[in-house]
Design a protein around this motif. Structure first.
Motif, PDB file in Angstrom:
ATOM      1  N   MET A   1       0.828  -1.203   0.000  1.00 33.23           N
ATOM      2  CA  MET A   1       0.000   0.000   0.000  1.00 33.23           C
ATOM      3  C   MET A   1       0.867   1.260   0.000  1.00 33.23           C
ATOM      4  N   PHE A   2       1.917   1.280   0.841  1.00 35.40           N
ATOM      5  CA  PHE A   2       2.763   2.456   0.946  1.00 35.40           C
ATOM      6  C   PHE A   2       3.743   2.468  -0.224  1.00 35.40           C
ATOM      7  N   ARG A   3       3.702   3.522  -1.012  1.00 32.87           N
ATOM      8  CA  ARG A   3       4.523   3.644  -2.210  1.00 32.87           C
ATOM      9  C   ARG A   3       4.633   5.118  -2.563  1.00 32.87           C
ATOM     10  N   ASN A   4       5.506   5.402  -3.510  1.00 34.85           N
ATOM     11  CA  ASN A   4       5.638   6.771  -3.998  1.00 34.85           C
ATOM     12  C   ASN A   4       4.496   7.074  -4.966  1.00 34.85           C
ATOM     13  N   LEU A   5       3.806   8.156  -4.703  1.00 36.46           N
ATOM     14  CA  LEU A   5       2.685   8.523  -5.551  1.00 36.46           C
ATOM     15  C   LEU A   5       3.182   9.157  -6.844  1.00 36.46           C
ATOM     16  N   LYS A   6       2.472   8.877  -7.916  1.00 32.46           N
ATOM     17  CA  LYS A   6       2.762   9.516  -9.188  1.00 32.46           C
ATOM     18  C   LYS A   6       2.232  10.946  -9.181  1.00 32.46           C
ATOM     19  N   ALA A   7       2.748  11.735 -10.113  1.00 23.88           N
ATOM     20  CA  ALA A   7       2.335  13.138 -10.175  1.00 23.88           C
ATOM     21  C   ALA A   7       0.850  13.270 -10.474  1.00 23.88           C
ATOM     22  N   ILE A   8       0.328  12.415 -11.362  1.00 24.62           N
ATOM     23  CA  ILE A   8      -1.083  12.477 -11.698  1.00 24.62           C
ATOM     24  C   ILE A   8      -1.944  12.092 -10.506  1.00 24.62           C
ATOM     25  N   GLU A   9      -1.468  11.164  -9.671  1.00 23.40           N
ATOM     26  CA  GLU A   9      -2.219  10.765  -8.487  1.00 23.40           C
ATOM     27  C   GLU A   9      -2.246  11.891  -7.462  1.00 23.40           C
ATOM     28  N   ILE A  10      -1.115  12.566  -7.273  1.00 23.43           N
ATOM     29  CA  ILE A  10      -1.066  13.694  -6.332  1.00 23.43           C
ATOM     30  C   ILE A  10      -1.975  14.823  -6.806  1.00 23.43           C
ATOM     31  N   ALA A  11      -1.903  15.125  -8.102  1.00 25.01           N
ATOM     32  CA  ALA A  11      -2.725  16.210  -8.644  1.00 25.01           C
ATOM     33  C   ALA A  11      -4.206  15.889  -8.541  1.00 25.01           C
ATOM     34  N   GLU A  12      -4.570  14.652  -8.897  1.00 25.00           N
ATOM     35  CA  GLU A  12      -5.985  14.284  -8.853  1.00 25.00           C
ATOM     36  C   GLU A  12      -6.501  14.225  -7.431  1.00 25.00           C
ATOM     37  N   GLY A  13      -5.692  13.695  -6.514  1.00 26.92           N
ATOM     38  CA  GLY A  13      -6.105  13.647  -5.117  1.00 26.92           C
ATOM     39  C   GLY A  13      -6.292  15.030  -4.526  1.00 26.92           C
ATOM     40  N   ALA A  14      -5.379  15.954  -4.827  1.00 23.13           N
ATOM     41  CA  ALA A  14      -5.498  17.316  -4.321  1.00 23.13           C
ATOM     42  C   ALA A  14      -6.681  18.048  -4.937  1.00 23.13           C
ATOM     43  N   LEU A  15      -6.910  17.818  -6.243  1.00 17.90           N
ATOM     44  CA  LEU A  15      -8.024  18.485  -6.918  1.00 17.90           C
ATOM     45  C   LEU A  15      -9.369  18.042  -6.349  1.00 17.90           C
ATOM     46  N   LEU A  16      -9.542  16.740  -6.177  1.00 17.48           N
ATOM     47  CA  LEU A  16     -10.808  16.256  -5.633  1.00 17.48           C
ATOM     48  C   LEU A  16     -10.970  16.648  -4.168  1.00 17.48           C
ATOM     49  N   ALA A  17      -9.845  16.747  -3.444  1.00 18.56           N
ATOM     50  CA  ALA A  17      -9.925  17.240  -2.067  1.00 18.56           C
ATOM     51  C   ALA A  17     -10.404  18.689  -2.046  1.00 18.56           C
ATOM     52  N   ASP A  18      -9.966  19.498  -3.009  1.00 13.22           N
ATOM     53  CA  ASP A  18     -10.445  20.882  -3.103  1.00 13.22           C
ATOM     54  C   ASP A  18     -11.951  20.925  -3.355  1.00 13.22           C
ATOM     55  N   VAL A  19     -12.431  20.009  -4.190  1.00 10.26           N
ATOM     56  CA  VAL A  19     -13.877  19.948  -4.449  1.00 10.26           C
ATOM     57  C   VAL A  19     -14.636  19.629  -3.160  1.00 10.26           C
ATOM     58  N   ALA A  20     -14.105  18.699  -2.363  1.00 16.73           N
ATOM     59  CA  ALA A  20     -14.746  18.356  -1.095  1.00 16.73           C
ATOM     60  C   ALA A  20     -14.751  19.545  -0.136  1.00 16.73           C
ATOM     61  N   VAL A  21     -13.668  20.308  -0.112  1.00 20.58           N
ATOM     62  CA  VAL A  21     -13.602  21.491   0.761  1.00 20.58           C
ATOM     63  C   VAL A  21     -14.614  22.534   0.322  1.00 20.58           C
ATOM     64  N   ILE A  22     -14.732  22.758  -0.986  1.00 22.68           N
ATOM     65  CA  ILE A  22     -15.731  23.715  -1.493  1.00 22.68           C
ATOM     66  C   ILE A  22     -17.140  23.269  -1.120  1.00 22.68           C
ATOM     67  N   ALA A  23     -17.394  21.965  -1.218  1.00 25.07           N
ATOM     68  CA  ALA A  23     -18.706  21.447  -0.820  1.00 25.07           C
ATOM     69  C   ALA A  23     -18.967  21.679   0.658  1.00 25.07           C
ATOM     70  N   GLN A  24     -17.940  21.490   1.503  1.00 31.35           N
ATOM     71  CA  GLN A  24     -18.104  21.724   2.937  1.00 31.35           C
ATOM     72  C   GLN A  24     -18.343  23.199   3.233  1.00 31.35           C
ATOM     73  N   LEU A  25     -17.687  24.080   2.510  1.00 36.78           N
ATOM     74  CA  LEU A  25     -17.947  25.511   2.670  1.00 36.78           C
ATOM     75  C   LEU A  25     -19.379  25.858   2.278  1.00 36.78           C
ATOM     76  N   ALA A  26     -19.875  25.220   1.219  1.00 34.37           N
ATOM     77  CA  ALA A  26     -21.262  25.454   0.811  1.00 34.37           C
ATOM     78  C   ALA A  26     -22.229  24.945   1.871  1.00 34.37           C
ATOM     79  N   VAL A  27     -21.930  23.790   2.461  1.00 36.05           N
ATOM     80  CA  VAL A  27     -22.784  23.253   3.524  1.00 36.05           C
ATOM     81  C   VAL A  27     -22.809  24.190   4.720  1.00 36.05           C
ATOM     82  N   THR A  28     -21.669  24.794   5.029  1.00 30.36           N
ATOM     83  CA  THR A  28     -21.560  25.628   6.232  1.00 30.36           C
ATOM     84  C   THR A  28     -22.195  26.995   6.046  1.00 30.36           C
ATOM     85  N   TYR A  29     -21.980  27.613   4.885  1.00 31.55           N
ATOM     86  CA  TYR A  29     -22.352  29.016   4.715  1.00 31.55           C
ATOM     87  C   TYR A  29     -23.602  29.232   3.873  1.00 31.55           C
ATOM     88  N   LEU A  30     -24.164  28.185   3.296  1.00 30.82           N
ATOM     89  CA  LEU A  30     -25.413  28.321   2.554  1.00 30.82           C
ATOM     90  C   LEU A  30     -26.519  27.627   3.347  1.00 30.82           C
TER      91      LEU A  30
END
Length: 257
Positions: A1-30
């Protein structure tokens, strides 16, 4: 399981995490409308597990928690942590193609246990005595007793109720008050039952719409019906928007002429 992540995996993981954060902000402030975005947090991490595996999804979880800590403070972290872990759980179990009943059972029991611990932690950190829980249970027992008494009197069943079930109901109320820790967990399970079922149904549907091969829930026929209903709704909304756009263009042309 523990391995070096590829650049595409890091980018995709961070991007989808940003989407989750935006959704949480919408839940909190809307207010009210924001609750619609809560299921998006589960969907994001479920898709991330299905696409890149659990290790990459855990990296995305770390990114999401860091952003929430910076933007909203530590008080918002426990709730989004539970939501993100719920998405990881759904993605991992759907990837293993576990039976629906087992997935729902684990989700309900573990989710209730997590919220159970969160409620107790809130009581401890806020300095409130745990006796407040027993007082709340006692008030609920009194309210339910008054409601049942009023209901049976209206129907003419008050004498039957007093001679048959009233004593048992009082004994049950005392038992629930005495074992408040178990009562609280059962209440959490009752709350999590419809919540987990609805979330799993919606996530399963959207994941299959995205093309992932997971077990359909609650069944292929119902899924096809819901899919047709959603597609029909989307087409109707698109046609309404197109007509509104064309009507505005004609109105502007008339004003210009």
């Amino acid at each position: 399981m523990f391995r070096n992540l590829k650049a595409i995996e890091i980018a995709e993981g961070a991007l989808l995490a940003d989407v989750a954060v935006i959704a949480q902000l919408a839940v909190t402030y809307l207010p009210l409308v924001g609750e619609v975005f809560r299921s998006l947090i589960f969907l994001v991490f479920a898709v991330l597990v299905l696409r890149r595996g659990l290790y990459t999804a855990c990296f995305g979880l770390g990114v999401a928690l860091f952003l929430i800590l910076v933007l909203m403070g530590p008080a918002a972290m426990p709730l989004i942590f539970l939501e993100c872990v719920g998405g990881l759980f759904l993605g991992f179990t759907m990837r293993l193609r576990l039976p629906h009943w087992l997935l729902l059972f684990i989700g309900i029991t573990c989710g209730a246990m997590a919220f159970y611990g969160l409620v107790l932690l809130v009581f401890v950190l806020s300095g409130r005595p745990l006796g407040t829980i027993t007082q709340t249970i006692d008030q609920l027992n009194t309210s339910m007793s008054q409601l049942v008494t009023l209901f049976t009197k209206r129907l003419g069943w008050y004498a039957w109720w007093q001679h048959t079930w009233a004593t048992r109901a009082q004994a049950l109320g005392l038992w629930l008050k005495s074992y408040w820790w178990l009562t609280l967990y059962l209440v959490m399970c009752a709350i999590m039952l419809p919540f987990v079922t609805i979330v799993y149904t919606s996530i399963n549907l959207f994941v299959r719409l995205l093309g992932y091969d997971v077990r359909p829930f609650p069944g292929p026929r119902i899924e096809r019906f819901v899919r047709r209903l959603l597609m029909g709704t989307f087409k109707l909304v698109r046609e309404m928007l197109l007509r509104l756009h064309s009507w505005r263009r004609q109105e502007k042309r008339g004003e210009a002429a």
